[in-house]
Write a protein that holds these residues in place. Sequence first.
Motif, PDB file in Angstrom:
ATOM      1  N   TRP A   4       0.713  -0.816   0.314  1.00  0.00           N
ATOM      2  CA  TRP A   4       0.305  -0.214   0.107  1.00  0.00           C
ATOM      3  C   TRP A   4       0.766   1.141  -0.230  1.00  0.00           C
ATOM      4  N   ASP A   5       1.829   1.253   0.555  1.00  0.00           N
ATOM      5  CA  ASP A   5       2.593   2.346   1.058  1.00  0.00           C
ATOM      6  C   ASP A   5       3.385   3.034  -0.418  1.00  0.00           C
ATOM      7  N   LEU A   6       3.716   1.308  -1.218  1.00  0.00           N
ATOM      8  CA  LEU A   6       4.456   1.279  -2.641  1.00  0.00           C
ATOM      9  C   LEU A   6       3.768   2.632  -3.207  1.00  0.00           C
ATOM     10  N   TYR A   7       2.163   1.164  -3.237  1.00  0.00           N
ATOM     11  CA  TYR A   7       1.523   2.709  -4.154  1.00  0.00           C
ATOM     12  C   TYR A   7       0.983   3.928  -4.325  1.00  0.00           C
ATOM     13  N   LEU A   8       1.237   4.511  -3.136  1.00  0.00           N
ATOM     14  CA  LEU A   8       1.312   5.715  -2.833  1.00  0.00           C
ATOM     15  C   LEU A   8       2.573   6.691  -3.295  1.00  0.00           C
TER      16      LEU A   8
ATOM     17  N   GLY B 248       2.989  12.194  -9.534  1.00  0.00           N
ATOM     18  CA  GLY B 248       1.541  12.824 -10.279  1.00  0.00           C
ATOM     19  C   GLY B 248       0.755  13.148  -9.341  1.00  0.00           C
ATOM     20  N   TRP B 249      -0.204  12.272  -9.594  1.00  0.00           N
ATOM     21  CA  TRP B 249      -1.248  11.746  -9.482  1.00  0.00           C
ATOM     22  C   TRP B 249      -1.816  11.598  -7.716  1.00  0.00           C
ATOM     23  N   THR B 250      -2.984  11.972  -6.683  1.00  0.00           N
ATOM     24  CA  THR B 250      -3.001  11.450  -6.005  1.00  0.00           C
ATOM     25  C   THR B 250      -3.797   9.984  -5.577  1.00  0.00           C
ATOM     26  N   ASP B 251      -4.293   9.191  -4.834  1.00  0.00           N
ATOM     27  CA  ASP B 251      -5.341   8.478  -4.348  1.00  0.00           C
ATOM     28  C   ASP B 251      -6.582   8.466  -5.121  1.00  0.00           C
ATOM     29  N   LYS B 252      -6.695   9.594  -4.635  1.00  0.00           N
ATOM     30  CA  LYS B 252      -8.766   9.981  -4.814  1.00  0.00           C
ATOM     31  C   LYS B 252      -8.170  10.538  -6.600  1.00  0.00           C
ATOM     32  N   GLU B 253      -7.899  11.049  -6.486  1.00  0.00           N
ATOM     33  CA  GLU B 253      -7.728  11.296  -8.463  1.00  0.00           C
ATOM     34  C   GLU B 253      -8.064  10.156  -8.809  1.00  0.00           C
ATOM     35  N   LEU B 254      -6.720   9.490  -9.138  1.00  0.00           N
ATOM     36  CA  LEU B 254      -6.433   7.989  -9.688  1.00  0.00           C
ATOM     37  C   LEU B 254      -7.753   7.129  -9.747  1.00  0.00           C
ATOM     38  N   ASP B 255      -8.074   7.459  -8.430  1.00  0.00           N
ATOM     39  CA  ASP B 255      -9.759   6.467  -8.206  1.00  0.00           C
ATOM     40  C   ASP B 255     -10.962   7.044  -9.521  1.00  0.00           C
ATOM     41  N   GLN B 256     -11.205   8.922  -9.146  1.00  0.00           N
ATOM     42  CA  GLN B 256     -11.775   9.596  -9.744  1.00  0.00           C
ATOM     43  C   GLN B 256     -11.770   9.280 -11.317  1.00  0.00           C
ATOM     44  N   GLU B 257     -10.754   9.118 -11.956  1.00  0.00           N
ATOM     45  CA  GLU B 257     -10.712   8.549 -13.022  1.00  0.00           C
ATOM     46  C   GLU B 257     -10.503   7.720 -13.548  1.00  0.00           C
ATOM     47  N   THR B 258     -10.687   6.246 -12.857  1.00  0.00           N
ATOM     48  CA  THR B 258     -11.079   5.283 -13.032  1.00  0.00           C
ATOM     49  C   THR B 258     -12.124   5.058 -12.891  1.00  0.00           C
ATOM     50  N   LEU B 259     -12.720   5.259 -11.954  1.00  0.00           N
ATOM     51  CA  LEU B 259     -14.057   5.861 -11.881  1.00  0.00           C
ATOM     52  C   LEU B 259     -15.090   6.211 -13.475  1.00  0.00           C
TER      53      LEU B 259
END
Length: 67
Positions: A33-37, A44-55
């Motif tokens: 998880w830490d590696l992912y973040l 240049g992404w945040t987890d929220k931005e990546l989730d939003q783009e995926t959705l």
Amino acid sequence: MIKLPYDIVYPYAEQLIISVAMCKNFNKSLYYWDLYLAYIKMCGWTDKELDQETLKRIDKNWEENWN
């Protein structure tokens, strides 16, 4: 900071998320998880931005293929 394109970032990010989900060792799961973040932040992404783009892409694909 430069944001790398989603199509470049997502494949490896997905592999890391799968590693988190499949890992039976809690500490190792936290490591992934830490590696992912760290990876998405470096891209240049945040987890929220990546989730939003995926959705957004899932919704678009759903509309194109099932309606």
